[in-house]
Design a protein around this motif. Sequence first.
Motif, PDB file in Angstrom:
ATOM      1  N   UNK A  78       0.842  -1.196   0.000  1.00  0.00           N
ATOM      2  CA  UNK A  78       0.000   0.000   0.000  1.00  0.00           C
ATOM      3  C   UNK A  78       0.874   1.242   0.000  1.00  0.00           C
ATOM      4  N   UNK A  79       0.270   2.342  -0.336  1.00  0.00           N
ATOM      5  CA  UNK A  79       0.982   3.622  -0.291  1.00  0.00           C
ATOM      6  C   UNK A  79       1.353   3.942   1.152  1.00  0.00           C
ATOM      7  N   UNK A  80       0.449   3.604   2.074  1.00  0.00           N
ATOM      8  CA  UNK A  80       0.718   3.852   3.494  1.00  0.00           C
ATOM      9  C   UNK A  80       1.988   3.121   3.931  1.00  0.00           C
ATOM     10  N   UNK A  81       2.111   1.865   3.542  1.00  0.00           N
ATOM     11  CA  UNK A  81       3.294   1.073   3.885  1.00  0.00           C
ATOM     12  C   UNK A  81       4.556   1.692   3.271  1.00  0.00           C
ATOM     13  N   UNK A  82       4.459   2.122   2.024  1.00  0.00           N
ATOM     14  CA  UNK A  82       5.580   2.782   1.358  1.00  0.00           C
ATOM     15  C   UNK A  82       5.982   4.040   2.108  1.00  0.00           C
ATOM     16  N   UNK A  83       4.991   4.866   2.486  1.00  0.00           N
ATOM     17  CA  UNK A  83       5.288   6.120   3.164  1.00  0.00           C
ATOM     18  C   UNK A  83       5.874   5.885   4.553  1.00  0.00           C
ATOM     19  N   UNK A  85       7.769   3.360   5.372  1.00  0.00           N
ATOM     20  CA  UNK A  85       9.158   2.999   5.131  1.00  0.00           C
ATOM     21  C   UNK A  85       9.969   4.217   4.725  1.00  0.00           C
ATOM     22  N   UNK A  86       9.392   5.048   3.886  1.00  0.00           N
ATOM     23  CA  UNK A  86      10.065   6.252   3.410  1.00  0.00           C
ATOM     24  C   UNK A  86      10.392   7.187   4.561  1.00  0.00           C
ATOM     25  N   UNK A  87       9.475   7.346   5.490  1.00  0.00           N
ATOM     26  CA  UNK A  87       9.651   8.268   6.611  1.00  0.00           C
ATOM     27  C   UNK A  87      10.481   7.684   7.752  1.00  0.00           C
ATOM     28  N   UNK A  88      10.769   6.399   7.692  1.00  0.00           N
ATOM     29  CA  UNK A  88      11.543   5.740   8.761  1.00  0.00           C
ATOM     30  C   UNK A  88      13.002   6.165   8.747  1.00  0.00           C
TER      31      UNK A  88
END
Length: 88
Positions: A78-83, A85-88
Amino acid sequence: MSTTKKKPIHISVDEDLKEQAELLFNDLGLNMTSAINVFLRQAVNEQAIPFEIRKINSETLQALKDVENGNLRGSFSSVKELMEDFNA
């Protein structure tokens, strides 16, 4: 007829790069001298290098190396999962 004086420029470049450039310029209907003159005229007209030059930061360089070596993270569902990870 122009009476512009011409002055030679002597440069050394990698042999493979020179050969590749000559092939490209030939395909474009130019020789090395004409191509270099185009570059110089464009630089003078724009008062800048006529293309972007930038330094790649270490994170981007590592990401490019990872892609080249196939070291990629798994896909995201999902986009949520991507974001996240991106923000981590």
